[in-house]
Design a protein around this motif. Structure first.
Motif, mmCIF file in Angstrom:
data_model
loop_
_atom_site.group_PDB
_atom_site.id
_atom_site.type_symbol
_atom_site.label_atom_id
_atom_site.label_comp_id
_atom_site.label_asym_id
_atom_site.label_seq_id
_atom_site.Cartn_x
_atom_site.Cartn_y
_atom_site.Cartn_z
ATOM 1 N N ALA A 8 -3.455 -4.377 9.942
ATOM 2 C CA ALA A 8 -3.601 -5.852 9.289
ATOM 3 C C ALA A 8 -4.307 -5.421 7.712
ATOM 4 O O ALA A 8 -4.017 -6.090 6.898
ATOM 5 N N TRP A 9 -5.384 -4.953 8.007
ATOM 6 C CA TRP A 9 -6.305 -4.457 6.787
ATOM 7 C C TRP A 9 -5.436 -3.666 5.787
ATOM 8 O O TRP A 9 -5.649 -4.357 4.325
ATOM 9 N N ARG A 52 -2.238 -3.751 5.553
ATOM 10 C CA ARG A 52 -1.110 -4.863 5.049
ATOM 11 C C ARG A 52 -1.417 -5.774 3.936
ATOM 12 O O ARG A 52 -1.014 -6.055 2.987
ATOM 13 N N LEU A 53 -2.774 -6.461 4.286
ATOM 14 C CA LEU A 53 -3.278 -7.521 3.472
ATOM 15 C C LEU A 53 -3.849 -6.759 2.110
ATOM 16 O O LEU A 53 -3.737 -7.590 0.919
ATOM 17 N N SER A 83 -1.909 -8.269 -0.884
ATOM 18 C CA SER A 83 -2.792 -9.296 -1.686
ATOM 19 C C SER A 83 -2.680 -8.658 -3.113
ATOM 20 O O SER A 83 -2.848 -9.361 -4.449
ATOM 21 N N GLY A 126 -6.816 -18.313 4.908
ATOM 22 C CA GLY A 126 -7.087 -16.719 5.106
ATOM 23 C C GLY A 126 -7.808 -16.259 6.607
ATOM 24 O O GLY A 126 -6.984 -15.295 7.061
ATOM 25 N N ALA A 181 -5.625 -13.790 8.698
ATOM 26 C CA ALA A 181 -6.072 -12.428 9.065
ATOM 27 C C ALA A 181 -5.949 -12.209 10.802
ATOM 28 O O ALA A 181 -5.588 -10.957 11.107
ATOM 29 N N TYR A 237 -3.547 -14.390 0.923
ATOM 30 C CA TYR A 237 -3.634 -13.255 1.040
ATOM 31 C C TYR A 237 -4.701 -12.582 0.945
ATOM 32 O O TYR A 237 -5.386 -11.815 1.466
ATOM 33 N N ALA A 287 -7.444 -13.829 3.085
ATOM 34 C CA ALA A 287 -7.326 -13.030 4.451
ATOM 35 C C ALA A 287 -7.686 -11.590 4.405
ATOM 36 O O ALA A 287 -8.260 -11.104 5.457
ATOM 37 N N PHE A 288 -7.678 -10.941 3.150
ATOM 38 C CA PHE A 288 -7.995 -9.573 3.069
ATOM 39 C C PHE A 288 -9.525 -9.348 2.978
ATOM 40 O O PHE A 288 -10.131 -8.749 3.709
ATOM 41 N N GLY A 301 2.660 -3.100 3.822
ATOM 42 C CA GLY A 301 2.393 -3.877 2.921
ATOM 43 C C GLY A 301 3.400 -4.379 2.157
ATOM 44 O O GLY A 301 3.642 -5.437 1.422
ATOM 45 N N MET A 329 5.926 -7.845 3.932
ATOM 46 C CA MET A 329 5.025 -8.924 3.406
ATOM 47 C C MET A 329 5.642 -9.120 2.074
ATOM 48 O O MET A 329 5.814 -10.282 1.637
#
Length: 293
Positions: A37-38, A40-41, A45, A71, A75, A180, A183-184, A213, A217
């Motif tokens: 997830a880290w 991807r964001l 972003s 966010g 996340a 985004y 969330a990051f 990412g 996304m």
């Protein structure tokens, strides 16, 4: 007249392909959910902020602050869903997580006291599908099903907060770039607490994480936002709800992961319930439910 950079029917096909790659790419990366997830964001972003800056539509500071709760939920949604893929089949994980319109239907019924027979049937079918997808016969484990369902709850919260910000005048690009990025930042703080080190991943995982990412996304979500200029949100969201089918097929072709037999009726029930719940929601809310993983 709307500028057609891509023929609208092609945009729906590209969106479907983009979001369907999320689960297989996460599997190929072979990292934990918070790390996936880290990345991807991070990629999503940064590119979204670049496009917003180039379009002179950077989110104002107040919108970034107001997007923090959104966010947080985005996340957690991505981290828990991507983690669920390590504990269950792609078919079961994606089939459960796209049930977020069912959760929103329950919110409408309990908080706003708004529900129709169509919505009630959707909620019942959705939960029946989730129950089937949560069984060992569908390739699920208890922890995997719990993670995927919790991710669906967080997705519903993300869309509900997004609705409140969008109806106040924030454009799609302003809101998504703010959400985004927020969330990051949330994951930047949470990953060490989760024991993850996304900056220290195997080199073989990095191409898949970058693609995670770029493809789901940006190609998937951005093309869906483009398609919203030509089609009703229910049609665009209907494409998003088909993600379990596309992801399962790609998982089969790329990873040799054949969908468990029990996941097929479970996915059909889950998606049918989500569609009924979605199409029974308020018109304003239907405009805001657009996305998947």
């Amino acid at each position: 007249m709307k500028q057609r950079l891509v023929p609208p029917p092609i945009s729906l096909l590209l969106a479907f392909i983009g979001i369907s790659f999320a689960a297989p790419l996460a599997r190929l990366a072979g990292v934990d959910g918070f790390t996936a997830a880290w990345w991807r964001l991070l990629v999503g972003s940064m590119v979204t902020l670049f496009v917003a800056a180039a379009s002179d539509k950077l989110p104002p500071p107040y919108l970034v602050l107001r997007s923090v709760p959104s966010g947080v939920f985005l996340a957690l949604h991505l981290a828990l869903w991507l983690e669920s893929l390590r504990h269950m089949s792609i078919a079961s994980s994606t089939g459960i997580v796209v049930s977020y319109p069912v959760i929103i239907g329950i919110y409408e019924a309990l908080i706003k006291r708004y529900i129709t027979v169509r919505g009630l049937v959707g909620v019942l079918l959705g939960f029946l599908g989730i129950a089937v997808l949560s069984t060992p016969w569908a390739g699920a484990t208890v922890i995997g099903a719990a993670l995927s369902f919790t991710a669906a709850v967080f997705a519903a919260m993300y869309f509900l907060i997004g609705r409140s910000l969008r109806v106040r005048g924030a454009s799609t690009l302003e809101y998504t770039s703010a959400a985004y990025f927020a969330a990051f930042l949330v994951l930047l703080a949470l990953t060490p607490l989760a024991g993850s080190e996304p900056w220290s991943v195997p080199s073989r995982s990095i191409p898949y994480l970058v693609l995670l990412g770029l493809v789901p996304m940006l190609l998937g979500h951005s093309t869906m936002n483009y398609a919203l200029g030509f089609y009703p949100a229910t049609i665009v969201t209907g494409v998003a709800l088909l993600e379990p089918y596309g992801a399962s097929l790609l998982g089969w072709l790329l990873l040799g992961e054949q969908p468990p037999l029990a996941s097929i009726p479970g996915t059909v029930l889950s998606i049918s319930g989500a569609w009924l719940a979605l199409t029974s929601a308020h018109p304003v809310l239907k405009r805001e439910i657009k996305g998947g993983r």
